[in-house]
Write an enzyme that holds these catalytic residues in place. Structure first.
Site, PDB file in Angstrom:
ATOM      1  N   SER A  17       0.849  -1.192   0.000  1.00 18.14           N
ATOM      2  CA  SER A  17       0.000   0.000   0.000  1.00 18.14           C
ATOM      3  C   SER A  17       0.884   1.241   0.000  1.00 18.14           C
ATOM      4  CB  SER A  17      -0.897  -0.004   1.239  1.00 18.14           C
ATOM      5  OG  SER A  17      -1.595   1.219   1.328  1.00 18.14           O
ATOM      6  N   HIS A  29      -1.306  -1.250  -4.190  1.00 19.10           N
ATOM      7  CA  HIS A  29      -2.586  -0.826  -3.606  1.00 19.10           C
ATOM      8  C   HIS A  29      -2.533   0.681  -3.373  1.00 19.10           C
ATOM      9  CE1 HIS A  29      -6.229  -1.596  -1.147  1.00 19.10           C
ATOM     10  NE2 HIS A  29      -5.767  -0.662  -0.324  1.00 19.10           N
ATOM     11  N   ASP A  79      -4.680   3.888  -1.913  1.00 19.07           N
ATOM     12  CA  ASP A  79      -5.810   4.294  -1.073  1.00 19.07           C
ATOM     13  C   ASP A  79      -6.237   5.712  -1.407  1.00 19.07           C
ATOM     14  OD1 ASP A  79      -6.189   2.067   0.754  1.00 19.07           O
ATOM     15  OD2 ASP A  79      -4.161   2.534   1.435  1.00 19.07           O
ATOM     16  N   MET A  99      -8.717   8.636  -0.298  1.00 16.78           N
ATOM     17  CA  MET A  99      -9.542   9.053   0.854  1.00 16.78           C
ATOM     18  C   MET A  99     -10.012  10.491   0.660  1.00 16.78           C
ATOM     19  SD  MET A  99      -7.277   7.557   3.981  1.00 16.78           S
ATOM     20  CE  MET A  99      -6.525   5.916   3.906  1.00 16.78           C
ATOM     21  N   HIS A 129      -8.382   1.613  -4.121  1.00 17.48           N
ATOM     22  CA  HIS A 129      -9.342   1.437  -3.016  1.00 17.48           C
ATOM     23  C   HIS A 129      -9.976   2.796  -2.731  1.00 17.48           C
ATOM     24  CE1 HIS A 129      -9.717   0.297   1.570  1.00 17.48           C
ATOM     25  NE2 HIS A 129     -10.888   0.489   1.004  1.00 17.48           N
ATOM     26  N   MET A 140     -12.090   5.127  -0.786  1.00 15.87           N
ATOM     27  CA  MET A 140     -12.757   5.414   0.485  1.00 15.87           C
ATOM     28  C   MET A 140     -13.395   6.799   0.343  1.00 15.87           C
ATOM     29  SD  MET A 140      -9.847   3.770   2.897  1.00 15.87           S
ATOM     30  CE  MET A 140      -8.709   3.719   1.519  1.00 15.87           C
ATOM     31  N   MET A 194     -12.041  -5.296   5.327  1.00 18.13           N
ATOM     32  CA  MET A 194     -11.131  -4.426   6.080  1.00 18.13           C
ATOM     33  C   MET A 194     -10.829  -5.067   7.430  1.00 18.13           C
ATOM     34  SD  MET A 194     -10.326  -1.917   4.144  1.00 18.13           S
ATOM     35  CE  MET A 194      -9.321  -1.070   5.374  1.00 18.13           C
ATOM     36  N   ASP A 241      -7.019  -6.018   4.273  1.00 18.07           N
ATOM     37  CA  ASP A 241      -6.325  -4.725   4.259  1.00 18.07           C
ATOM     38  C   ASP A 241      -6.331  -4.144   5.671  1.00 18.07           C
ATOM     39  OD1 ASP A 241      -5.300  -2.240   3.588  1.00 18.07           O
ATOM     40  OD2 ASP A 241      -7.069  -1.587   2.440  1.00 18.07           O
TER      41      ASP A 241
END
Ligand code: DX5
Ligand code: ZN
Length: 217
Positions: A9, A34, A36, A38, A67, A69, A138, A176
């Site tokens: 990540s 990966h 993220d 956000m 991913h 979020m 998660m 994750d």
């Protein structure tokens, strides 16, 4: 081959040397990367936008596991696909209907993941298990790297694996949060095959050793 996919990540990479960090994990045997995303609403943190994903796409051949979020993934799915995402994972807890998000991703022939937070029951996504490519369970509350693996989630991983086997679903189980050489044993014994790890890999002195230590099972 263990059949495990290891996805470092980038949240835990050294951002001032991001290109070097990504090339280092690629060289060290990472399978995917990966990323993220956000928004400061769905989770109490902010990270990257499509522009950074596009830049990352330009410097690595690793599949990009994005991913989201975000409270409004529908606004961003196509932007991240254009930027080079290979898999798009959205959260089941948002108000937008999952089939709508699935169709957006599938219209571009990309892989679709659906994620559940530690407190979200598996039953809440049972209608979608026959269509998704990845179920991202998660194992920490999303928002930050470097948290502890929540042991009680292991039962949910095992239940997902049981449903998959009983119904011949094709999704892979991704975990994750808080994964390291110890907690990966629990997650993989439950049935996880895609392992995301941030601090454990980027915080180690030897990326190859850290990545290899996650290939258990
Ligand atoms: C947390 C993110 C994770 C995070 C994992 O919300 O979704 O991908 O980077 O970090 P570690 O492996 O450090 O728990
Ligand atoms: Zn993540």
């Amino acid at each position: 081959m263990s059949g495990i996919i290891v996805a470092p990540s980038v949240l835990s990479a050294d951002f001032l040397h991001l290109e070097d960090e990504i090339k280092a994990v690629e060289k060290a045997g990472a399978d995917w990367l990966h990323v993220d995303i956000m928004d400061g609403h769905f989770v109490p943190n902010l990270t990257f936008g499509p522009k950074l994903v596009k830049s990352i796409r330009g410097i690595t051949r690793l599949p990009l596991d994005v991913h989201l979020m975000l409270d409004n993934p529908q606004t961003f799915i196509e932007k991240f696909i254009s930027a080079g995402a290979d898999n798009i994972t959205v959260h089941s807890e948002v108000t937008v209907p999952v089939p709508q998000l699935f169709d957006m991703v599938k219209s571009h022939f990309k892989s679709f993941g659906l994620s559940i937070k530690p407190d979200t029951p598996l039953e809440s996504v049972s209608d979608y298990l026959d269509m998704i490519d990845i179920l991202l369970i998660m194992t920490v509350y999303p928002g930050f790297g470097g948290q502890e693996y929540i042991e009680s989630v292991t039962a949910k991983i095992a239940e997902a694996a049981r449903l998959k086997a009983d119904n011949d679903y094709h999704f892979a189980i991704e975990v994750d949060g808080g994964l390291n050489e110890r907690t990966v044993m629990t997650a993989v014994s439950g049935g996880a095959t895609i392992i995301v790890a941030g601090e454990y890999i980027f915080g180690s002195r030897d990326y190859r050793a850290a990545i290899n230590s996650l290939r258990v099972g």
